[in-house]
Scaffold this active site. Structure first.
Site, PDB file in Angstrom:
ATOM      1  N   CYS A  15       0.828  -1.217   0.000  1.00 29.82           N
ATOM      2  CA  CYS A  15       0.000   0.000   0.000  1.00 29.82           C
ATOM      3  C   CYS A  15       0.859   1.262   0.000  1.00 29.82           C
ATOM      4  O   CYS A  15       0.399   2.333  -0.395  1.00 29.82           O
ATOM      5  CB  CYS A  15      -0.923   0.015   1.221  1.00 29.82           C
ATOM      6  SG  CYS A  15      -2.107  -1.342   1.272  1.00 29.82           S
ATOM      7  N   VAL A  53       7.535 -21.370  -5.801  1.00 27.31           N
ATOM      8  CA  VAL A  53       6.899 -22.676  -5.714  1.00 27.31           C
ATOM      9  C   VAL A  53       6.132 -22.908  -7.012  1.00 27.31           C
ATOM     10  O   VAL A  53       5.262 -22.114  -7.375  1.00 27.31           O
ATOM     11  CB  VAL A  53       5.959 -22.764  -4.499  1.00 27.31           C
ATOM     12  CG1 VAL A  53       5.146 -24.057  -4.543  1.00 27.31           C
ATOM     13  CG2 VAL A  53       6.765 -22.696  -3.207  1.00 27.31           C
ATOM     14  N   ALA A  84      -0.177 -17.811   0.305  1.00 29.47           N
ATOM     15  CA  ALA A  84      -0.364 -16.364   0.496  1.00 29.47           C
ATOM     16  C   ALA A  84       0.258 -15.644  -0.697  1.00 29.47           C
ATOM     17  O   ALA A  84       1.109 -14.767  -0.533  1.00 29.47           O
ATOM     18  CB  ALA A  84       0.265 -15.919   1.813  1.00 29.47           C
ATOM     19  N   THR A 245      -8.663 -24.288   3.272  1.00 30.07           N
ATOM     20  CA  THR A 245      -9.148 -24.535   1.924  1.00 30.07           C
ATOM     21  C   THR A 245      -9.918 -25.847   1.887  1.00 30.07           C
ATOM     22  O   THR A 245     -10.186 -26.466   2.916  1.00 30.07           O
ATOM     23  CB  THR A 245      -7.972 -24.595   0.932  1.00 30.07           C
ATOM     24  OG1 THR A 245      -7.225 -25.785   1.176  1.00 30.07           O
ATOM     25  CG2 THR A 245      -7.059 -23.386   1.078  1.00 30.07           C
ATOM     26  N   SER A 246     -10.228 -26.323   0.682  1.00 30.18           N
ATOM     27  CA  SER A 246     -10.910 -27.609   0.527  1.00 30.18           C
ATOM     28  C   SER A 246     -10.007 -28.784   0.880  1.00 30.18           C
ATOM     29  O   SER A 246     -10.475 -29.921   0.971  1.00 30.18           O
ATOM     30  CB  SER A 246     -11.428 -27.752  -0.909  1.00 30.18           C
ATOM     31  OG  SER A 246     -10.387 -27.550  -1.849  1.00 30.18           O
TER      32      SER A 246
END
Length: 358
Positions: A15, A53, A84, A245-246
């Site tokens: 920001c 990654v 992230a 997450t799933s």
């Protein structure tokens, strides 16, 4: 804890990038909360910068990482994995985007490159009249550049009432920034590979030494998609209130993840720095054994355009009506100080209410 970062900086506040470009923030390191070395020495993290990654192997619970400096790859196992990866700028299909002097605003490296270019430039074109575009326009103008903004919509900041959009447009004009509404950039002109101007969709041209592209962002969710994780709005990663997450061994937080709106209760994608911080803390807390939850967002934001300060929270009138609320709005103009106290300036407050229940 092992951290992989594709760029060279970790734990930084994106920001602040426009204010680094403008010189208000003097050094790039001033944007950084903790350097990679501090994470290693103070927190005991294993930190790999310039390392991307490239694959998540859910079955074997490991990630494949690529060292971007030497090209080698290696595997790293995990018990818990946190994605992230943030968001990535939308790149519009404009001829000449590959020209030198065209920039997006995402990383510290972007900020350094933009500031270096601005130090040698005389004029800049900003594509996009959203918050980032306005902040960049302000800071480049304060550096002494002639700034032109192109916005494809018929007004700035569509989540705000039209009256407020006009106030912002008028203030930009007062500060010498040219604003072209309902006008898109069709091509970026270059000579010898260097930006020399832009051509709008109506055929008009504007000369400039640099172009800032700020037309929005998308979730950086390609890794999650390739791994078969559930995606939601705009391909953001679907998470529960604990940022899981799933896959029960994988969490996601920040701009790559979907959120829940506190008013509507529905999924929403509102990438903001404060939300990224909160969701990251929740994910870390849960993995560490705490009963943390992230309830959701209101879309609260605040910024400034020269001397004009802008803030919003909740639903706009258009958003509320689209959600089926019996909504109305009222604008109040009132001095920001008591009537007897000198130096008062008008504050414009727009309140959106549900007439069904107040």
């Amino acid at each position: 804890v092992t951290v992989f970062e594709r760029g060279g900086y970790v734990s930084y506040g994106s920001c602040g990038l426009p204010y680094f470009v403008g010189g208000m923030i003097r050094e790039a390191d001033d944007l950084v909360s903790l350097t990679a070395e501090e994470l290693r020495s103070k927190r005991g993290f294993r930190v790999h910068t310039h390392t991307e990654v490239v694959r998540i192997d859910r079955a074997r619970k490991l990630v494949e990482a690529k060292d971007l400096e030497n090209g080698g790859t290696f595997d790293a196992p995990y018990d818990a994995l946190v994605i992230a990866t943030g968001s990535r700028p939308i790149i519009p299909p404009i001829v000449g985007m590959e020209s030198r002097g065209v920039f997006t605003v995402r990383s510290v490296e972007d900020g350094i490159a933009i500031r270096d270019r601005a130090g040698k430039a005389r004029a800049a074109c900003v594509i996009g009249g959203g918050v980032i575009g306005l902040e960049m326009a302000e800071q480049l103008a304060l550096r002494g550049l002639k700034v032109t903004i192109f916005e494809a919509l018929d007004r700035l900041l569509p989540a705000f009432p039209e009256e407020h959009s006009r106030l912002v447009a008028d203030h930009l004009a007062l500060k010498g920034v040219d604003l072209h509404l309902s006008r898109s950039v069709a091509a970026i002109r270059s000579e010898g590979g260097e930006v020399v101007g832009v051509t709008a969709d109506d055929g008009s041209t504007v000369s400039c030494d640099m172009v800032i592209v700020a037309v929005g962002v998308r979730p950086e969710s390609g890794l999650a998609e390739a791994a078969g994780l559930e995606l939601g709005l705009r391909s953001a990663i679907v998470v529960d209130e604990r940022q899981r997450t799933s896959d029960p061994h994988i969490w996601a937080c920040g701009d790559c993840a979907q959120m829940r709106h506190l008013i509507t209760g529905k999924p929403v994608y509102l990438p903001l720095g404060t939300t990224a911080n909160k969701t990251g803390r929740v994910a870390g807390g849960v993995i560490g054994g705490e009963d943390d939850r992230f309830e959701g967002v209101l879309g609260s934001m605040v910024t400034k355009v020269f001397d004009l300060y802008i803030a919003s929270t909740g639903l706009s009138l258009q958003q509320a009506l689209a959600e089926g609320y019996a909504a109305e709005q009222q604008t109040v103009i009132k001095g920001d100080r008591a009537s007897y106290y000198p130096g008062s300036r008008d504050a414009h407050v727009n309140l959106v209410v549900d007439t069904a229940d107040g």
